[in-house]
Design a protein around this motif. Structure first.
Motif, PDB file in Angstrom:
ATOM      1  N   VAL A  92       1.075  -1.281   0.018  1.00 32.15           N
ATOM      2  CA  VAL A  92      -0.320   0.256  -0.214  1.00 32.15           C
ATOM      3  C   VAL A  92       0.740   1.915   0.306  1.00 32.15           C
ATOM      4  O   VAL A  92       2.283   1.431   0.361  1.00 32.15           O
ATOM      5  CB  VAL A  92      -0.850  -0.043   1.382  1.00 32.15           C
ATOM      6  CG1 VAL A  92      -1.850  -0.908   1.101  1.00 32.15           C
ATOM      7  CG2 VAL A  92       0.159  -0.172   2.059  1.00 32.15           C
ATOM      8  N   ASP A 114      -6.297   1.738  -0.574  1.00 32.00           N
ATOM      9  CA  ASP A 114      -5.935   0.769   0.377  1.00 32.00           C
ATOM     10  C   ASP A 114      -6.784  -0.674  -0.907  1.00 32.00           C
ATOM     11  O   ASP A 114      -7.700  -1.037  -0.711  1.00 32.00           O
ATOM     12  CB  ASP A 114      -6.421   0.276   1.713  1.00 32.00           C
ATOM     13  CG  ASP A 114      -5.279   0.429   1.840  1.00 32.00           C
ATOM     14  OD1 ASP A 114      -4.242   1.504   1.245  1.00 32.00           O
ATOM     15  OD2 ASP A 114      -5.216   0.615   3.508  1.00 32.00           O
ATOM     16  N   GLY A 119      -3.839  -3.779   3.369  1.00 33.85           N
ATOM     17  CA  GLY A 119      -3.639  -2.148   4.112  1.00 33.85           C
ATOM     18  C   GLY A 119      -5.093  -2.641   4.730  1.00 33.85           C
ATOM     19  O   GLY A 119      -5.422  -3.413   5.675  1.00 33.85           O
ATOM     20  N   TYR A 272      -4.054   4.863   9.117  1.00 36.64           N
ATOM     21  CA  TYR A 272      -3.648   4.110   9.907  1.00 36.64           C
ATOM     22  C   TYR A 272      -4.027   4.189  11.302  1.00 36.64           C
ATOM     23  O   TYR A 272      -2.964   4.564  12.583  1.00 36.64           O
ATOM     24  CB  TYR A 272      -2.529   3.282   9.241  1.00 36.64           C
ATOM     25  CG  TYR A 272      -2.227   2.349   8.414  1.00 36.64           C
ATOM     26  CD1 TYR A 272      -3.419   2.920   7.478  1.00 36.64           C
ATOM     27  CD2 TYR A 272      -1.952   1.229   7.242  1.00 36.64           C
ATOM     28  CE1 TYR A 272      -3.095   2.244   6.349  1.00 36.64           C
ATOM     29  CE2 TYR A 272      -2.248   0.492   6.513  1.00 36.64           C
ATOM     30  CZ  TYR A 272      -2.802   1.495   5.612  1.00 36.64           C
ATOM     31  OH  TYR A 272      -3.174   0.375   4.335  1.00 36.64           O
ATOM     32  N   ASP A 276      -3.854  -1.758  11.509  1.00 30.13           N
ATOM     33  CA  ASP A 276      -3.573  -1.227  10.410  1.00 30.13           C
ATOM     34  C   ASP A 276      -2.198  -1.634  10.167  1.00 30.13           C
ATOM     35  O   ASP A 276      -1.868  -2.444   9.017  1.00 30.13           O
ATOM     36  CB  ASP A 276      -4.126   0.073   9.798  1.00 30.13           C
ATOM     37  CG  ASP A 276      -5.589  -0.327  10.011  1.00 30.13           C
ATOM     38  OD1 ASP A 276      -6.635  -0.998   9.723  1.00 30.13           O
ATOM     39  OD2 ASP A 276      -6.008   1.092   9.750  1.00 30.13           O
TER      40      ASP A 276
END
Length: 376
Positions: A92, A114, A119, A272, A276
């Motif tokens: 990603v 993503d 991701g 994120y 993640d």
């Protein structure tokens, strides 16, 4: 933590600018992150979009029957849309975009996405349920849906599509099928004849190993020879050996031993969560396992004509996906207009390795192709 010394030094510099003593102490207190969350917040604050016409969205949208994550950012939402289709499969670009993308956002509305199996989209969905849909055909259809959603959501006839590495396969397919949807197709680390690219990458490894008298590299590379020849498919294990030494010898990131710095930068992504970040590697391996066999057998040099403008950004030292093969393909390609930009100090990660030249090239060669889009 490793942040402490860096930001303590920064606070000293600020202290000289605003006065010593209490001001410096306040600067240090404000700038010394104690954990990931505090470091991420500093980055988020620095890149926060504050302009009246700005846009800053991070959300799930429904693509291909599952929830998929996008980030949409720009200082003026009237600017043309640029969708970045990341590489991999499964590697990603959203979580490192905080580093290389900020300048782009003054000239484009930039969309990071993503993909299925990658991701935060991977982290949001049940991998077992998604597994049967992890096919090149479904990934192309997802890309078509993503472009269609953007055109409808923002009321645009056309957008820019920028593909990186694996994303250049998806991007080329969209450009072939729907040239009227695109101001231009931008290929970064363009895939062409992948079996030949793999063979050339192995040869690069072996040449460098011999120059360095690296007995371990020579032995491991010989263990997978002949590599990428005949009808026997390249296994994931063999490819990992080829990539291990290609990375070590600077074929992925020029004059570096791999993409460790870029990988570490993902942990500072404002988009994120901790979960993640923890699943990035797992997602990448998942996507590779599902799609790698198809990727390394692709021969995109069969595409000889596109009906939209084409721009290529190629790293001179890219042996991960051969830039010399991409340049040869580009020389024969027919398109309404086309331009090749060489990045002399880059390998595979052009946007990260030469972010300044990437921005200037986007503004100089790409942005003017949206002639009917409002200029800031």
């Amino acid at each position: 933590m490793r942040f402490a010394l860096l930001f303590t030094m920064a606070s000293i510099c600020f202290g000289f600018g605003v006065g010593v003593g209490e001001s410096a102490a306040h600067a240090e207190e404000a700038l010394s992150p104690a954990n990931r969350a505090e470091a991420v917040q500093i980055i988020a604050d620095l890149r926060h979009i504050v302009t009246p016409q700005g846009i800053e969205r991070h959300e799930k949208i429904r693509i291909g029957g599952i929830d998929q994550w996008v980030s949409i950012r720009g200082t003026d939402k009237r600017n043309p849309i640029l969708l970045m289709v990341h590489g991999g499969p499964g590697w990603v670009s959203m979580p490192t975009s905080w580093y290389f993308q900020r300048g782009w956002e003054e000239y484009f509305t930039v969309v990071q996405w993503d993909q299925r199996g990658a991701g935060s989209t991977y982290a949001t969905n049940d991998p077992d349920a998604v597994a049967p849909t992890m096919t090149p055909e479904r990934m192309i259809a997802d890309t078509e849906e993503m472009v269609s959603w953007l055109r409808k959501e923002f009321g645009r006839d056309k957008i820019f599509l920028l593909g990186h590495s694996w994303g250049t396969y998806l991007g080329l397919e969209v450009a072939q099928r729907h040239p009227d949807w695109l101001y231009a197709y931008i290929g970064v680390a363009q895939m062409t004849n992948m079996p030949q690219s793999e063979r050339e990458g192995w040869q690069f490894d072996m040449d460098e190993a011999k120059k360095a008298s690296n007995a371990q590299a020579i032995a491991e590379l010989n263990s997978i020879a002949p590599y990428g020849t005949g009808s026997k498919p390249i296994t994931v294990a063999s490819l990992m050996i080829q990539r291990k030494w290609l990375n070590q010898f600077g074929g992925m990131v020029y004059q570096r031993t791999g993409g460790q710095a870029e990988g570490a930068a993902m942990s500072l992504s404002p988009e994120y969560t901790d979960a993640d970040v923890d699943k990035v590697g797992e997602a990448s391996q998942y996507s590779l396992n599902k799609l790698l066999g198809k990727v390394i057998t692709l021969d995109l040099s069969r595409i000889q004509k596109l009906d939209c403008p084409v721009v290529l950004f190629l790293g001179r030292h890219d042996h991960n996906v051969s830039s010399s093969l991409a340049a040869a393909w580009f020389g024969k390609l027919q398109a309404p207009s086309k331009r090749l930009v060489w990045f002399e100090n880059s390998a595979h990660e052009v946007a990260v390795e030469e972010p300044g030249k990437t921005l200037v090239s986007l503004v100089t060669y790409v942005r003017p192709l949206a002639a009917d889009a409002p200029v800031r």
